[in-house]
Motif scaffolding. Structure first.
Motif, short mmCIF file in Angstrom:
data_model
loop_
_atom_site.label_atom_id
_atom_site.label_comp_id
_atom_site.label_asym_id
_atom_site.label_seq_id
_atom_site.Cartn_x
_atom_site.Cartn_y
_atom_site.Cartn_z
N ASN A 24 0.83 -1.20 0.00
CA ASN A 24 0.00 0.00 0.00
C ASN A 24 0.86 1.25 0.00
OD1 ASN A 24 -2.33 -1.52 0.09
ND2 ASN A 24 -2.37 -1.63 2.34
N SER A 25 1.99 1.20 0.67
CA SER A 25 2.90 2.33 0.72
C SER A 25 4.27 1.87 0.27
CB SER A 25 2.96 2.88 2.16
OG SER A 25 3.89 3.94 2.24
N LEU A 26 4.68 2.29 -0.89
CA LEU A 26 5.95 1.88 -1.45
C LEU A 26 6.95 3.02 -1.30
CD1 LEU A 26 7.24 -0.51 -2.98
CD2 LEU A 26 6.75 0.71 -5.10
N LYS A 27 8.00 2.79 -0.52
CA LYS A 27 9.01 3.81 -0.31
C LYS A 27 10.06 3.75 -1.40
CE LYS A 27 8.49 3.15 4.69
NZ LYS A 27 9.21 2.79 5.93
N LEU A 28 10.81 4.81 -1.55
CA LEU A 28 11.89 4.81 -2.53
C LEU A 28 12.94 3.75 -2.19
CD1 LEU A 28 12.46 8.63 -3.14
CD2 LEU A 28 11.32 6.99 -4.64
N THR A 29 13.11 3.49 -0.89
CA THR A 29 14.09 2.47 -0.50
C THR A 29 13.61 1.06 -0.81
OG1 THR A 29 13.14 2.49 1.73
CG2 THR A 29 15.07 3.88 1.34
N ASP A 30 12.32 0.93 -1.19
CA ASP A 30 11.77 -0.38 -1.52
C ASP A 30 11.94 -0.69 -3.00
OD1 ASP A 30 10.96 -0.72 1.07
OD2 ASP A 30 8.96 0.09 0.72
N MET A 31 12.58 0.20 -3.75
CA MET A 31 12.69 0.00 -5.19
C MET A 31 14.14 -0.27 -5.59
SD MET A 31 10.09 2.77 -6.87
CE MET A 31 11.19 4.14 -6.52
N LEU A 32 14.31 -1.15 -6.55
CA LEU A 32 15.61 -1.39 -7.15
C LEU A 32 15.78 -0.37 -8.27
CD1 LEU A 32 17.99 -3.43 -7.05
CD2 LEU A 32 16.83 -4.70 -8.86
N ASP A 33 16.71 0.57 -8.11
CA ASP A 33 16.82 1.65 -9.09
C ASP A 33 18.27 1.88 -9.48
OD1 ASP A 33 17.96 3.04 -6.96
OD2 ASP A 33 16.09 4.05 -6.43
N ALA A 34 18.50 2.98 -10.22
CA ALA A 34 19.83 3.25 -10.79
C ALA A 34 20.89 3.46 -9.72
CB ALA A 34 19.75 4.48 -11.70
N THR A 35 20.50 3.98 -8.56
CA THR A 35 21.51 4.18 -7.51
C THR A 35 22.07 2.85 -7.01
OG1 THR A 35 19.78 4.21 -5.81
CG2 THR A 35 20.41 6.33 -6.76
N ASP A 36 21.23 1.81 -7.05
CA ASP A 36 21.70 0.49 -6.63
C ASP A 36 22.75 -0.05 -7.60
OD1 ASP A 36 20.03 0.10 -4.29
OD2 ASP A 36 18.35 -0.02 -5.69
N VAL A 37 22.61 0.28 -8.87
CA VAL A 37 23.57 -0.17 -9.87
C VAL A 37 24.96 0.38 -9.54
CG1 VAL A 37 24.19 -0.17 -12.32
CG2 VAL A 37 21.78 -0.31 -11.64
N ALA A 38 25.01 1.68 -9.26
CA ALA A 38 26.29 2.30 -8.92
C ALA A 38 26.86 1.74 -7.61
CB ALA A 38 26.13 3.81 -8.81
N ASP A 39 25.98 1.48 -6.64
CA ASP A 39 26.45 0.92 -5.37
C ASP A 39 27.00 -0.49 -5.54
OD1 ASP A 39 25.70 3.24 -4.10
OD2 ASP A 39 23.76 2.46 -3.42
N LEU A 40 26.33 -1.28 -6.34
CA LEU A 40 26.77 -2.66 -6.53
C LEU A 40 28.11 -2.73 -7.26
CD1 LEU A 40 23.36 -4.34 -7.48
CD2 LEU A 40 24.66 -4.68 -5.38
N GLU A 41 28.33 -1.83 -8.21
CA GLU A 41 29.60 -1.84 -8.94
C GLU A 41 30.78 -1.48 -8.05
OE1 GLU A 41 28.86 -0.91 -13.60
OE2 GLU A 41 28.53 0.78 -12.24
N ARG A 42 30.50 -0.87 -6.91
CA ARG A 42 31.58 -0.53 -5.97
C ARG A 42 31.90 -1.68 -5.01
NH1 ARG A 42 29.28 4.85 -6.31
NH2 ARG A 42 27.79 4.38 -4.64
N LEU A 43 31.11 -2.74 -5.03
CA LEU A 43 31.39 -3.87 -4.15
C LEU A 43 32.64 -4.61 -4.63
CD1 LEU A 43 27.80 -5.37 -3.61
CD2 LEU A 43 29.10 -3.87 -2.08
N PRO A 44 33.48 -5.09 -3.72
CA PRO A 44 34.73 -5.76 -4.13
C PRO A 44 34.51 -7.01 -4.97
CG PRO A 44 34.77 -5.17 -1.79
CD PRO A 44 33.38 -4.94 -2.26
N THR A 45 33.39 -7.69 -4.77
CA THR A 45 33.16 -8.95 -5.49
C THR A 45 32.51 -8.75 -6.86
OG1 THR A 45 31.03 -9.21 -4.38
CG2 THR A 45 32.95 -10.28 -3.37
#
Length: 397
Positions: free
Chosen positions: A73-94
């Motif tokens: 019923n209430s979808l927060k921005l933190t509940d979405m997989l978005d472009a910021t997650d792409v950049a964050d994941l690319e910074r992971l060592p693995t």
């Protein structure tokens, strides 16, 4: 004095030639049995290699991250997989690289004909290297396309347009749903895409445009490539820990082709064992044919055995003589069966359009098994011949 092995071999060859039709029938059984074993094992190895090659094409260093968050019923921005997650994941060592995507269905206008439902995939330039995509014409989506209405056609989509009388050329205008797109490239026949889709049946468009038309910032998933020498389980744990900290309400699933490949290899080993067992049944039937032929030979050659024993041949000499005949018969049958099995496997590979490869292990195993069968099924007849009493054998004749 023990007779040399070469003498036993020459005598065995002479006796088998003299038997004529009986030798031919026994030889046929061994050839079919060994041929079946080698053909089934070789076809099993080829099928395993083909299946392994197809799964390897998915990329053993690739992970598929999918957003499985349910509607709330209430979808927060933190509940979405978005472009910021792409950049964050690319910074992971693995993680070495990331390629986000989203999908939706639309209608392809075929110029007067009934519209065809197809799937659009919103991608970035990173998608091409991630899935090793090749083009037959034009170019791929670039970082400069942004929200431009450009489209790259899958091979089957281009074929559909051609059959409808619309030449799929670079620069042509194409109606997808309510929008008009300019074709900038055509894909070569590809394997699979995100979530098991076939890229041949899809149209690729810029990711930013796809998100705008879907009126959302939410990505459906991200394809990830792990860093060199990183196990997929280590990368999976790091990704899950990342989202557990940054977006605890976001539900994601991380998939890897590695477990599928491992499970497939285990199943193929069982499959090869089953094929070997089926071929072994044919070999056993052929082996009993050899035993029957050798028993008949012993019955017919009682006088010969009696004379040889009377002239000083020992029981071990007689036994080795008949064993040599059985082994020689099975050895020749094994070599002919190897040729038959390899030829049959080659024909099956050609019909199935598989990459041909012959299994040296299967051939060596087949011929070795033939020799072992000669010893096993020839031992009883040879023993019976050695135990004949020479006086009784000559008197019976």
């Amino acid at each position: 004095m023990t007779m040399p092995a070469a003498t036993h071999a020459r005598e065995a060859a002479r006796s088998l030639r003299a038997a004529g039709q009986r030798t031919l029938l026994a030889l046929t059984g061994i050839v079919i049995g060994i041929g079946a074993v080698i053909a089934l094992l070789t076809v099993g190895d080829i099928a395993k290699s083909e299946a392994h090659r197809q799964f390897q094409s998915l990329g053993t260093d690739m992970l598929s991250l999918v957003d499985v968050t349910r509607h709330r019923n209430s979808l927060k921005l933190t509940d979405m997989l978005d472009a910021t997650d792409v950049a964050d994941l690319e910074r992971l060592p693995t993680i070495k690289a990331a390629a986000p995507f989203t999908m939706d269905s639309t209608e392809l206008n075929l110029g007067g004909r009934p519209q065809q439902s197809i799937q659009r995939i919103g991608v970035t330039a990173a998608f091409r290297s991630m899935y090793d995509v090749e083009l037959t014409a034009g170019r791929f989506i670039t970082p400069f396309d942004n929200r431009q209405p450009f489209a790259v056609l899958g091979a089957n989509v281009a074929r559909t347009l051609l059959e409808s009388g619309m030449a799929p050329e670079v620069g042509m205008r194409l109606q997808l749903g309510e929008g008009i797109f300019t074709v900038v490239g055509t894909l070569a026949t590809a394997h699979s895409g995100p979530l098991g889709t076939r890229l041949d049946d899809n149209v690729l468009i810029p990711l930013e445009l796809a998100l705008r038309e879907l009126a959302t910032k939410r990505l459906q998933g991200i394809t990830l490539r792990t860093a060199p020498d990183v196990h997929y389980l280590a990368a999976t744990r790091e990704i899950q820990d990342h989202f557990r900290f940054t977006a605890p309400d976001l539900s994601v699933r991380v998939d890897s082709p590695v477990p599928i490949i491992e499970q497939m290899e285990a199943q193929m080993r069982l499959f090869a064992l089953l094929l070997g067992a089926v071929g072994g049944i044919s070999l056993v039937v052929g082996g009993f044919g050899v035993m029957n032929a050798m028993l008949a030979s012993v019955a017919e050659r009682r006088l010969e055995i009696g004379i040889r024993r009377a002239l000083g041949a020992r029981r071990s000499d007689v036994q080795r003589q008949f064993l040599a005949e059985a082994v020689l018969l099975c050895l020749v049958g094994g070599m002919l069966g190897a040729l038959l099995g390899v030829g049959a496997a080659a024909i099956i590979s050609a019909v199935a359009n598989w990459t041909w490869q012959w299994s040296a292990t299967a051939v060596v195993l087949g011929v070795g098994t033939a020799c072992a069968a000669g010893l096993f099924f020839g031992l009883y007849p040879a023993r019976q011949a050695a135990l004949l009493d020479p006086i009784a054998a000559m008197r019976d004749r």
